[in-house]
Design an enzyme around this catalytic site. Structure first.
Site, PDB file in Angstrom:
ATOM      1  N   ASP A  18       0.817  -1.222   0.000  1.00  0.00           N
ATOM      2  CA  ASP A  18       0.000   0.000   0.000  1.00  0.00           C
ATOM      3  C   ASP A  18       0.846   1.265   0.000  1.00  0.00           C
ATOM      4  O   ASP A  18       0.643   2.163  -0.818  1.00  0.00           O
ATOM      5  CB  ASP A  18      -0.905   0.059   1.240  1.00  0.00           C
ATOM      6  CG  ASP A  18      -1.954  -1.036   1.238  1.00  0.00           C
ATOM      7  OD1 ASP A  18      -1.762  -2.045   0.518  1.00  0.00           O
ATOM      8  OD2 ASP A  18      -2.956  -0.890   1.960  1.00  0.00           O
ATOM      9  N   ARG A  98      -0.629   5.189  17.541  1.00  0.00           N
ATOM     10  CA  ARG A  98      -0.837   6.167  16.456  1.00  0.00           C
ATOM     11  C   ARG A  98      -0.403   7.593  16.780  1.00  0.00           C
ATOM     12  O   ARG A  98       0.273   8.234  15.971  1.00  0.00           O
ATOM     13  CB  ARG A  98      -2.304   6.157  16.008  1.00  0.00           C
ATOM     14  CG  ARG A  98      -2.775   4.847  15.391  1.00  0.00           C
ATOM     15  CD  ARG A  98      -1.816   4.286  14.399  1.00  0.00           C
ATOM     16  NE  ARG A  98      -2.351   3.150  13.671  1.00  0.00           N
ATOM     17  CZ  ARG A  98      -1.626   2.311  12.955  1.00  0.00           C
ATOM     18  NH1 ARG A  98      -0.305   2.478  12.889  1.00  0.00           N
ATOM     19  NH2 ARG A  98      -2.181   1.315  12.312  1.00  0.00           N
ATOM     20  N   ASP A 127      -7.826   4.864  12.409  1.00  0.00           N
ATOM     21  CA  ASP A 127      -6.439   5.323  12.367  1.00  0.00           C
ATOM     22  C   ASP A 127      -6.280   6.660  11.646  1.00  0.00           C
ATOM     23  O   ASP A 127      -5.478   7.497  12.055  1.00  0.00           O
ATOM     24  CB  ASP A 127      -5.544   4.245  11.748  1.00  0.00           C
ATOM     25  CG  ASP A 127      -5.358   3.067  12.692  1.00  0.00           C
ATOM     26  OD1 ASP A 127      -5.370   3.296  13.925  1.00  0.00           O
ATOM     27  OD2 ASP A 127      -5.204   1.932  12.222  1.00  0.00           O
ATOM     28  N   SER A 179      -6.369  -8.047   7.785  1.00  0.00           N
ATOM     29  CA  SER A 179      -5.391  -6.978   7.967  1.00  0.00           C
ATOM     30  C   SER A 179      -4.777  -7.055   9.367  1.00  0.00           C
ATOM     31  O   SER A 179      -5.472  -7.303  10.354  1.00  0.00           O
ATOM     32  CB  SER A 179      -6.098  -5.636   7.736  1.00  0.00           C
ATOM     33  OG  SER A 179      -5.511  -4.636   8.528  1.00  0.00           O
TER      34      SER A 179
HETATM   35  N1  ARG Z   1      -9.682  -1.732  15.549  1.00  0.00           N
HETATM   36  C1  ARG Z   1      -8.422  -1.406  16.138  1.00  0.00           C
HETATM   37  C2  ARG Z   1      -8.394   0.056  16.482  1.00  0.00           C
HETATM   38  O1  ARG Z   1      -9.151   0.809  15.955  1.00  0.00           O
HETATM   39  C3  ARG Z   1      -7.250  -1.813  15.275  1.00  0.00           C
HETATM   40  C4  ARG Z   1      -7.071  -1.054  13.993  1.00  0.00           C
HETATM   41  C5  ARG Z   1      -5.887  -1.448  13.099  1.00  0.00           C
HETATM   42  N2  ARG Z   1      -5.836  -2.831  12.871  1.00  0.00           N
HETATM   43  C6  ARG Z   1      -5.620  -3.452  11.701  1.00  0.00           C
HETATM   44  N3  ARG Z   1      -5.636  -4.763  11.699  1.00  0.00           N
HETATM   45  N4  ARG Z   1      -5.396  -2.813  10.611  1.00  0.00           N
HETATM   46  O2  ARG Z   1      -7.608   0.480  17.281  1.00  0.00           O
END
Ligand code: ARG
Length: 398
Positions: A18, A98, A127, A179
């Protein structure tokens, strides 16, 4: 935004499909220069060779920052202190990383003369919010570019086709049917085959934990020490933050501790099924609470516990850098002043059991609570105490 409106963009880059496609697309779309930026938060991906790869894809520079210690010390441990658990279940592993990643990205952007930042988070997730609220709070002068909300690529096959068409070097890894986001605190899995909330995950998916069925046949007992609410040692051995969490992950993972499977409410308004492994974090929450149980004033603990769900929500929603968070963190910090001591924890077949707690500053008094001794407690006082509490129950209006 028009082509040419940004001159140099700092891109959060992992070297995967990506962000490689994004790197190329940004140059193509905006005619800009790209500074690639990679944060090491313990995702255990190969970082050597990353700068070369970024440059081969068109970046003018690639900055790699090791954020592991800062992540655990300044984000994971405060979350433990604040008992931050989202919707009673999610320990916030991704949400905590993050703001840290974004903070350093903004810093790198400014140091390298960028006028914009870009990230590879999609338009449906949390995110994007966490990255961009952090940019807004810390570097409002930077433009923000979120290619997934802008371009017409819709899926992984679209990305692969784009990469092939433009000769973008992508290492052909077998695509996972879901993912993953990994860091020192956890691994999260969502999307793909996990989108059916009734479908159990395959055992082969898990990276940090054994299943309770395949876990060690004998329990392990460990003693974790805290100073002012901060974990400082395991079995008497003092460890820096990242090393301590890493050690706990290995021990607890072998015992099948820390798996969670849930459907959560995303900030953007969707429900989403997520599976998480947080072995060390699960143990820390339990051990921390055990030390609190003997060292914390009752009312202080209850106030902190009232803040906890809101604290978790602020973390989840991406408001780490906000005035309400500063207020909350100051209160939590004060609540931890006497939280020093040890908890003994038994790990076995997926379970975390507290088997002891002690502290030089314990508020627990064996003589006061004992059935055998009177101590400074006059049992006759309890009669009046209950009579007054019961007054309005027996005489409405009192
Ligand atoms: N749902 C979780 C959050 O919002 C994880 C998000 C990222 N996870 C991923 N497998 N891309 O914090």
């Amino acid at each position: 935004m028009a082509r040419g409106s940004v001159k140099r963009v700092c891109l959060a880059y992992s070297g995967g499909l990506d962000t490689s496609v994004i790197l190329h697309w940004l140059i193509d779309r905006y005619g800009c220069e790209i500074v690639a930026y990679t944060a090491d938060v313990g995702q255990e991906e190969e970082l050597s060779g990353l700068p070369e790869k970024a440059k081969a894809t068109g970046a003018i520079e690639c900055v790699v920052r090791d954020l592991r210690e800062e992540f655990v010390r300044d984000f994971v441990f405060p979350a433990i202190q604040g008992a931050a658990v989202y919707e009673g279940t999610y320990l916030l592993g991704t949400a905590l990383a993050r703001p840290l990643i974004a903070k350093h990205q903004a810093e790198v952007a400014k140091q390298t003369g960028c006028d914009a930042v870009a990230h590879g988070a999609t338009g449906k997730g949390n995110d994007q919010v966490r990255f961009e609220l952090t940019f807004r709070a810390l570097a409002p002068e930077l433009e923000i570019i979120a290619p997934w909300r802008e371009w017409d690529l819709r899926s992984r096959p679209d990305c692969i086709a784009y990469a092939q068409k433009h000769d973008i070097p992508v290492t052909a890894t077998l695509a996972k049917p879901y993912s993953i986001d990994r860091n020192l605190m956890h691994v999260s899995y969502e999307g793909g085959i996990l989108e059916d909330p009734w479908r159990a995950p395959d055992e082969s998916m898990f990276l940090l934990t054994r299943s309770p069925e395949q876990a060690a046949d004998a329990p392990s007992e460990i003693v974790i020490a805290f100073e002012r609410g901060v974990p400082v040692s395991i079995d008497g051995e003092r460890l820096a933050a990242a090393a301590l969490l890493q050690r706990l992950n290995a021990i607890a993972g072998a015992h099948g501790v820390g798996r969670v499977d849930m459907v959560e409410n995303r900030f953007v308004g969707l429900k989403s099924r997520g599976v998480y492994e947080t072995p060390g974090g699960t143990v820390l929450h339990a051990a921390h609470r055990a030390v609190e149980s003997i060292t914390m004033d009752r009312e202080v603990m209850h106030e902190r516990d009232r803040l906890a769900p809101r604290f978790a929500e602020l973390i989840y929603n991406g408001f780490w850098y906000s005035r309400e968070m500063d207020f909350m963190r100051a209160a939590i910090e004060v609540s931890q002043q006497n939280v020093s001591g040890e908890a003994r924890i038994k790990l076995f077949k997926g379970a975390v059991q507290v088997t002891g707690r002690r502290s030089p500053v314990s508020l627990y008094s064996a003589s006061l609570s004992s059935f055998d001794e009177e101590g400074g407690y006059d049992q006759r006082d309890a009669g009046g105490f209950i009579r007054l509490q019961g007054l309005r129950l027996s005489k409405p209006g009192a």
